[in-house]
Design a protein around this motif. Structure first.
Motif, PDB file in Angstrom:
ATOM      1  N   TYR A 188       0.724   3.924  -2.974  1.00 52.19           N
ATOM      2  CA  TYR A 188       0.409   5.327  -2.713  1.00 52.19           C
ATOM      3  C   TYR A 188       1.465   6.242  -3.331  1.00 52.19           C
ATOM      4  O   TYR A 188       1.131   7.243  -3.982  1.00 52.19           O
ATOM      5  N   ARG A 229       0.824  -1.210   0.000  1.00 54.03           N
ATOM      6  CA  ARG A 229       0.000   0.000   0.000  1.00 54.03           C
ATOM      7  C   ARG A 229       0.857   1.258   0.000  1.00 54.03           C
ATOM      8  O   ARG A 229       0.552   2.235  -0.691  1.00 54.03           O
ATOM      9  N   SER A 230       1.937   1.228   0.757  1.00 58.80           N
ATOM     10  CA  SER A 230       2.827   2.386   0.808  1.00 58.80           C
ATOM     11  C   SER A 230       3.436   2.670  -0.566  1.00 58.80           C
ATOM     12  O   SER A 230       3.462   3.818  -1.032  1.00 58.80           O
ATOM     13  N   VAL A 256      -4.811   3.466   0.854  1.00 60.22           N
ATOM     14  CA  VAL A 256      -4.773   4.128  -0.443  1.00 60.22           C
ATOM     15  C   VAL A 256      -6.215   4.430  -0.838  1.00 60.22           C
ATOM     16  O   VAL A 256      -7.010   3.514  -1.068  1.00 60.22           O
ATOM     17  N   GLN A 264      -1.413   3.576   6.063  1.00 59.32           N
ATOM     18  CA  GLN A 264      -0.981   3.427   4.668  1.00 59.32           C
ATOM     19  C   GLN A 264      -2.158   3.106   3.734  1.00 59.32           C
ATOM     20  O   GLN A 264      -1.967   2.491   2.684  1.00 59.32           O
ATOM     21  N   HIS A 279      -4.088   8.167   4.101  1.00 61.78           N
ATOM     22  CA  HIS A 279      -2.853   7.384   4.050  1.00 61.78           C
ATOM     23  C   HIS A 279      -2.055   7.474   5.346  1.00 61.78           C
ATOM     24  O   HIS A 279      -1.341   6.546   5.706  1.00 61.78           O
TER      25      HIS A 279
END
Length: 202
Positions: free
Chosen positions: A55, A51-52, A79, A77, A73
């Motif tokens: 993003y 996810r990080s 999105v 984290q 976020h």
């Protein structure tokens, strides 16, 4: 205003390719991390890293017509994108459970009375609602092809758990008309997302 099935398909299909690229960036980050994120007991770590990375990709490569939610976020984290024209909230997440809760009755959607009631119902549903693009980890270590499923939440539930009234498989790079088999206006599904704050998603 709430999307029709065709409008929902068009919106989600526009995101299919950028989301595929974003998830690819996230998986590449996970593979380079040397944190053992692909172990079976590290599922939440893998999801956080993916996810990080996703993003960051979407932040650096904005998708026209969509706004990336920076505030969401910061929490875990997450999105989250919002469609500019409608305000539809779209989240990247992983499905933990998806079951058909209500089977459609054959021919029901052709009944003129039902059609009229459905039209009135849709007029009442002015909120654009919530959509989820669910992704699955690629089966092969060398693959970056994700199975993407667009899910539209019905009126029942919260972000993590609720009812869905529309499911569409997304095909990155394609913009064909929506297959009639992709949705049925009478079907209702129960869904549950992985808890992004859990230590383990198994």
């Amino acid at each position: 205003m709430r999307h029709s099935p065709e409008q929902f398909h068009e919106t989600m299909n526009r995101l299919a390719e950028p989301v595929q690229f974003a998830l690819t960036q996230g998986i590449k980050n996970a593979r380079k991390s040397n944190l053992g994120a692909f172990r079976t007991n590290k599922k939440s770590l893998l999801s956080h890293i993916v996810r990080s990375g996703a993003y960051d990709y979407l932040h650096d490569n904005p998708v026209e017509g969509f706004i990336l939610d920076e505030g969401a976020h910061k929490l875990n984290q997450a999105v989250c994108l919002r469609e500019e024209g409608t305000g539809l909230e779209i989240r990247l997440a992983k499905i933990k459970q998806l079951t058909l809760a209500e089977s459609p009755i054959p021919g029901l959607d052709q009944d003129p009375v039902i059609q009229q009631q459905r039209a009135l119902y849709e007029l009442e549903m002015q909120s654009p609602g919530l959509a989820i693009i669910s992704w699955e980890k690629p089966s092969s270590v060398d693959s970056y092809n994700f199975n993407l499923l667009a899910i539209r939440q019905s009126c029942e539930g919260n972000i993590r758990k609720g009812e869905a009234d529309l499911l569409i498989q997304l095909s990155p790079g394609r913009s064909e008309m929506i297959p009639k088999t992709s949705f049925d206006p009478n079907a209702i599904y129960n869904y549950e997302l992985e808890d992004e704050n859990d230590e383990d998603f198994s």
